[in-house]
Design an enzyme around this catalytic site. Structure first.
Site, mmCIF file in Angstrom:
data_model
loop_
_atom_site.group_PDB
_atom_site.id
_atom_site.type_symbol
_atom_site.label_atom_id
_atom_site.label_comp_id
_atom_site.label_asym_id
_atom_site.label_seq_id
_atom_site.Cartn_x
_atom_site.Cartn_y
_atom_site.Cartn_z
ATOM 1 N N TYR A 85 3.611 5.010 10.218
ATOM 2 C CA TYR A 85 3.936 3.718 10.817
ATOM 3 C C TYR A 85 4.565 2.755 9.814
ATOM 4 C CZ TYR A 85 -0.729 3.506 8.801
ATOM 5 O OH TYR A 85 -1.795 3.639 7.981
ATOM 6 N N ARG A 144 0.873 -1.183 0.000
ATOM 7 C CA ARG A 144 0.000 0.000 0.000
ATOM 8 C C ARG A 144 0.904 1.224 0.000
ATOM 9 N NH1 ARG A 144 -2.997 0.944 5.317
ATOM 10 N NH2 ARG A 144 -1.363 2.500 5.557
ATOM 11 N N HIS A 200 -3.667 4.581 4.571
ATOM 12 C CA HIS A 200 -4.930 3.848 4.490
ATOM 13 C C HIS A 200 -5.927 4.665 3.657
ATOM 14 C CE1 HIS A 200 -8.629 1.841 5.609
ATOM 15 N NE2 HIS A 200 -9.070 2.943 6.192
#
Lengths: 322, 422, 323
Positions: A251, A239, A243
């Site tokens: 992170y 990814r 998100h």
């Protein structure tokens, strides 16, 4: 299996279109022109484009929110998608839903909730209807690594296997579910192992290689159409953005991003086509320009389109009004 | 600390009570549970014991006053709350009562003036002062029924009331307007028709009435055994009437002369049995007809008779529903009458009157028994029917009703329970 | 011919499956075994394993599957073995089924049959009335028949309806209620209540098994001169406002009777509607009679206390009549 040049170019076109459209959406979001949230499939386009292009026209997809490529392949136009993001009446859902939460029963795209893996049992039901009615259609369902932790994921795989229905399950393993790395999501190394527990043939493919995904998907669909039941295909990828577009994703270790940047699926496909003499650079450039035009046209269309009226909010609750 | 003595509710539907006698005088000391006052209600006369020990400091309502349930009728000062020093005068304690008195009056007002939304709306729509209405509801509440009754009664005499009021306002010019000793109520069309018909019937048909005593106990038992199931399955509340209609219909089959008409050319026997049920409505009588009564079971008869009666009262009967009767049943028992001499509805030749069904002691096999008894009176046209025939007919009805077996009724095929076409 | 409430349901399923190939059944133990309550007995033999499907123990899974099949134009009827297990499928029902049509035009004509209700010593997980859980979810329809005629007609209507319908059948009524119903096709429309008994003094608005105790109470009260009018809601969502208001306007006093826990159930909504929309016709506060706010207990005296009784209605009606 040999893939026709047309099909390869088609794959490339949709990769470009998906990337271009989502980049544009991201930009507009950052400009404050889009309200709410934006979740893209940046870096993961090969999965949805791959599995969707391998389908026949009458097949169905049960996607989730990182399947923009699949929507475009199935025929939802950039215009309608752009209008959807701007909440316009001409959007895919007429303003009822926002951003990537689309659905179009006529094009075989099932709408889905935000609850991951809810689409998996639904896909099994779709496949069940094909089996009962003797139709040689298949359904492709997709979810993320996080989605495979939910009960519905397991219930769906179990039912699909017991009933031996024509569904192919895809997993977009992009290594993070929001901020949760797969290490904290599961004790197993590969999601594909889960499918084996349900006696479902399972494979792992490079999620950044659209041809690999396409081929694996084609094989799986073939098996399904022949009545051999479900398959599971885990696509390994990364990814590249957070998100959602408002998640800085601090992170994620920088090294990981840098490593996967080298495996960009769009650039990969370009290289693949050129180095294998499948297409010339000019042709690819042409496709690129066509995509840009399409996207600009889509933005203009969306901006000119009207918003829905307030009172439309209470319409369309029941299909059979009482 | 003071304690209110309230008018108790002696019985669930009691709304007020009357004070008969105070057994303790104001200022007197009273012990807990000591009889304080005698009251009278619709249900019972009783003594009210004191709720606490103390001094009866305040009697608010007095002998012969009728107050709603829950009204504070007296106040007792709980002695434990008051330090009685040698110097303390009871009268001083009593003086501290004024707020108490206001509270109780307010309480009374709040209770009495509890007007529901419906009551207020009716008052608004009809221009009524609710304070004028006596409430019969809980605690003296003015109910919907109270308001509706008030409207009905006041509308009729509104003219004279306003006249009285006008006079009261101008007392010096007051002339005693005497209420007339007689009053003329014009004949409504309905009244005219009833008058004509009754007179003609009596004039034309020589009336004789014969009365039988009928033991309805078996019917009562059957009814009790089956009415729940019938209500559940068919939504019909089973009364005695369907049984009587059924028995009459069967008897008419056997004695067709009772189901006939007089004509100069001869007696017309009718093969169809259409039984009319007299229903009293506000301006007289109406007789809807149950067609082919002999073909219907008691559940259908029950349903039909209820439906017709309801629509009769609502003035929603169709024309053919009040025509074609061959025999009539009139139930004056519901208004209390035991025996009657009903008037035949021409061109019929007989009418069956049902008296009140009451529990009476009767002699069966030389023993005294308590049974549900009723007097059935048949008035008949003596041109067509002779005494013996009339008695045989009534005897047949008696036999049927007195021999009613507790069996489950079978529904006819065309009817269903729930749903279907109501 | 007389038929039980249970057989009326089976008749509806049988007739619909014959009439429309797209109708098929899913549930646990419904096929070979004929269903835990025998509701589907004989259908497996008649229609085969792909129209009467014995599912794995996956309420969420097979409800989702039903949704998928429905999106493809089929008309699945899912059976929850007990309504209590519907909570496992809660997500699929409220997130997917209820919202598909509104959100993206995906018509989802599923029916979920759920045997609910107590009085059978079933305790907490075999006796609940969970209609309240779904009552607040737009997009769903909820029905609850009280008798064989309505059971058959409403099930047919639910199957033919294009929206997700939760069909609550009362397990206590299964074999205890019999009636003669028409053979062959007929519908009881969704959204219409029914006047079970006409009355003058108090309206009692209720549904399912409670209808029958209302009738018992009506008899007792009739003899006391209190005339009850009984309205069987039949459809809970969307509730028949017109039917309710007509009755309230007539009697001006209302009791709402429901077997579910008191707070937030159908009764609460009906009470709110009445005070909102026919306030000026009320001559007394709206009364609710329901089960208490507890799970369903087991021991007979506890369960007896829990479930509304004839006596509760009679007492409440007397108080209301005297108000």
């Amino acid at each position: 299996m040999d893939i026709e040049k047309e099909d390869l170019l088609r794959l490339y076109y949709f990769l470009k279109l998906t990337r271009g459209l989502e980049d544009r959406i991201t930009a507009m979001y950052r400009q404050g022109r889009i309200l709410g949230g934006v979740w893209t499939s940046n870096g993961m386009e090969a999965i949805s484009v791959g599995y969707a292009c391998a389908l026949e026209k009458n097949d169905i997809i049960a996607p989730y929110f990182r399947d923009m490529g699949a929507f475009l392949v199935k025929g939802i136009t950039p215009r309608r998608i752009m209008a959807q993001y701007l909440g316009k009446k001409t959007g895919v859902t007429g303003g009822k839903e926002g951003n990537v939460h689309v659905g179009d029963i006529n094009l075989g795209v099932l709408g889905y909730p935000s609850h991951l893996a809810d689409n998996y049992p639904v896909a099994v039901g779709v496949a069940l209807s094909f089996k009962i009615r003797g139709e040689q259609r298949v359904v492709a369902a997709c979810t993320g690594d996080g989605g495979t932790s939910r009960g519905d994921f397991h219930e769906a795989l179990n039912m699909a296997s017991v009933w031996k229905v024509p569904v192919v399950f895809f997993c977009n393993n992009n290594q993070y579910a929001y901020s949760t790395p797969v290490k904290l999501q599961m004790a197993i190394k590969n999601v594909a192992e889960r499918a084996l527990a349900y006696a479902i043939p399972s494979e792992i493919v490079d999620g950044n290689d659209v041809v690999a995904v396409y081929q694996a998907a084609r094989n799986a669909y073939e098996r399904a159409r022949l009545g051999e039941g479900p398959s599971f295909i885990e696509c390994k990828t990364m990814r590249m953005h957070g998100h959602s577009e408002h998640d800085a994703a601090k992170y994620v270790p920088r090294e990981l991003i840098d490593e996967w940047k080298k495996k960009d699926p769009v650039i990969n496909m370009e290289s693949h086509l050129i180095s294998n003499n499948i297409a010339k650079e000019e042709k690819l450039k042409e496709i690129g320009e066509q995509v840009v035009k399409e996207i600009e046209d889509a933005v203009e269309f969306a901006e000119q389109s009207p918003l829905p009226e307030g009172k439309e909010a209470i319409e369309g609750v029941y299909a059979t009004p009482v | 600390m003071s304690k209110d003595v309230i008018m108790p509710q002696m019985g669930e539907s009691v709304a007020e009570g009357t004070i008969l006698k105070w057994l303790v005088e104001e200022g007197q000391r009273v012990e807990k549970d000591q009889p304080l006052v005698e009251i009278s209600t619709d249900k019972v006369d009783t003594e009210v014991p004191s709720p606490v020990a103390g001094i009866l400091t305040n009697i608010i309502h007095h002998v012969d006053e009728t107050v709603p349930v829950g009204t504070v009728i007296a106040v007792i000062e709980d002695i434990q709350g008051v330090l009685l020093t040698p110097k303390t005068d009871i009268s001083e304690i009593i003086k501290v009562k004024p707020e108490e008195k206001n509270e109780t009056i307010e309480e009374k007002q709040v209770y009495e003036k509890r007007y529901s939304p419906l009551v207020r709306r009716l008052a608004r729509e009809y221009g009524i002062d609710l304070e004028k209405i006596k409430g019969t509801g809980l605690g003296g509440r003015v109910t919907k029924e109270d308001v509706l009754e008030y409207i009905e009664t006041t509308r009729k005499i509104s003219v004279s009331i306003s006249r009285e009021v006008r006079e009261a306002e101008v007392p010096e010019k007051a002339i005693e307007v005497e209420k007339p000793a007689e009053e003329l109520i014009p004949l409504s069309p309905k009244r005219k028709i009833i008058a004509e018909r009754m007179a003609e019937s009596k004039r034309t048909a020589p009336h004789v009435t014969t009365t039988f005593e009928i033991d309805m106990t078996k019917v009562a038992r059957y009814r009790d055994a089956n009415k729940d199931a019938i209500m559940k399955t068919h939504g019909v509340h089973l009364t005695y009437l369907p049984f009587i209609i059924s028995a009459a219909a069967l008897a008419l089959k056997e004695y067709p002369v009772i189901n006939s008409s007089w004509s100069d050319g001869g007696i017309i026997l009718k093969r169809y049995i259409n039984i009319g049920i007299a229903v009293s409505v506000d301006d007289g009588l109406i007789v809807p007809v149950i067609k082919d009564a002999e073909r219907k079971g008691i559940i259908e008869l029950g349903r039909e008779s209820q439906d017709l009666a309801k629509r009769a009262k609502e003035k929603r009967l169709k024309v053919d529903e009040v025509q074609g009767g061959t025999f009539t049943i009139t139930n004056y028992g519901i208004t209390g009458s035991l025996i009657g001499t009903p008037i035949i509805l021409l061109p019929q030749v007989a009418i069956l009157g049902i008296g009140a069904i009451t529990k009476r002691t009767v002699v069966i096999d030389d023993a005294i028994a308590i049974r549900h008894m009723a007097y059935f009176s048949l008035s008949f046209d003596h041109r067509v029917i002779d005494g013996a025939q009339a008695d045989q007919f009534l005897l047949k009805i008696k036999t049927i009703l007195e021999g009613w077996e507790a069996k489950v009724e079978k529904m006819s095929v065309t009817q269903t329970g729930f749903g279907g076409v109501w | 011919m007389e038929i039980t409430y249970l057989d009326a349901i089976k008749q509806a399923l049988d007739e619909e499956m014959t009439r429309d190939r797209n109708v098929f059944l899913m549930g646990e133990d419904i096929g070979y075994y004929g269903g835990a309550f025998r509701a589907t007995e004989g259908l497996y033999e008649k229609y085969g394993q792909w129209r009467v499907i014995d599912t794995p123990l996956s309420e969420s899974g097979f409800t989702g599957a039903a949704i998928g099949a429905a999106l493809m134009g089929m008309r699945p009827v899912v059976e929850m073995q007990f309504a209590d297990f519907i909570s496992c499928a809660f997500d699929q029902i409220v997130s997917v089924a209820a919202k598909n049509f509104y959100r993206w035009g995906g018509k989802t004509p599923i029916v979920i049959r759920a045997p609910f209700g107590g009085n059978i010593h079933g305790a907490a997980y075999h006796s609940q009335c969970p209609e309240g859980w779904f009552f607040n979810v737009p997009g769903l329809k909820i029905v609850a028949p009280s008798n064989p005629y309505d059971a058959k007609g409403l099930l047919k209507a639910s199957i033919r309806d294009d929206d997700p319908v939760i069909y609550f059948e009362h397990k206590y009524l299964y074999r205890r209620i019999k009636d003669t119903i028409p053979e062959g096709d007929y519908i009881v429309p969704i959204g219409k209540s029914k006047v079970i008994k006409e009355g003058e003094d108090i309206s009692i608005i209720t549904y399912s098994a409670m209808v029958h105790i209302a009738i018992e109470a009506a008899h007792i009260l009739e003899d006391e001169g209190i005339s009850l009018e009984i309205i069987d809601l039949r459809t809970l969502l969307p509730v028949d406002k017109k039917g309710i208001y007509e009755s309230v306007k007539k009697t001006s006093k209302v009791i709402i009777l429901y077997e579910a826990p008191r707070t937030g159930g159908v009764g609460a909504e009906v009470a709110a509607l009445i005070s909102e929309e026919v306030f000026e016709y009320l001559d007394a506060p709206v009364v609710r009679i329901s089960a208490p706010d507890t799970p369903v207990p087991y021991s007979p005296p506890l369960e007896e206390f829990y479930i509304p009784k004839v006596d509760d209605i009679v007492k409440a009606a007397r108080r209301l009549a005297a108000y």
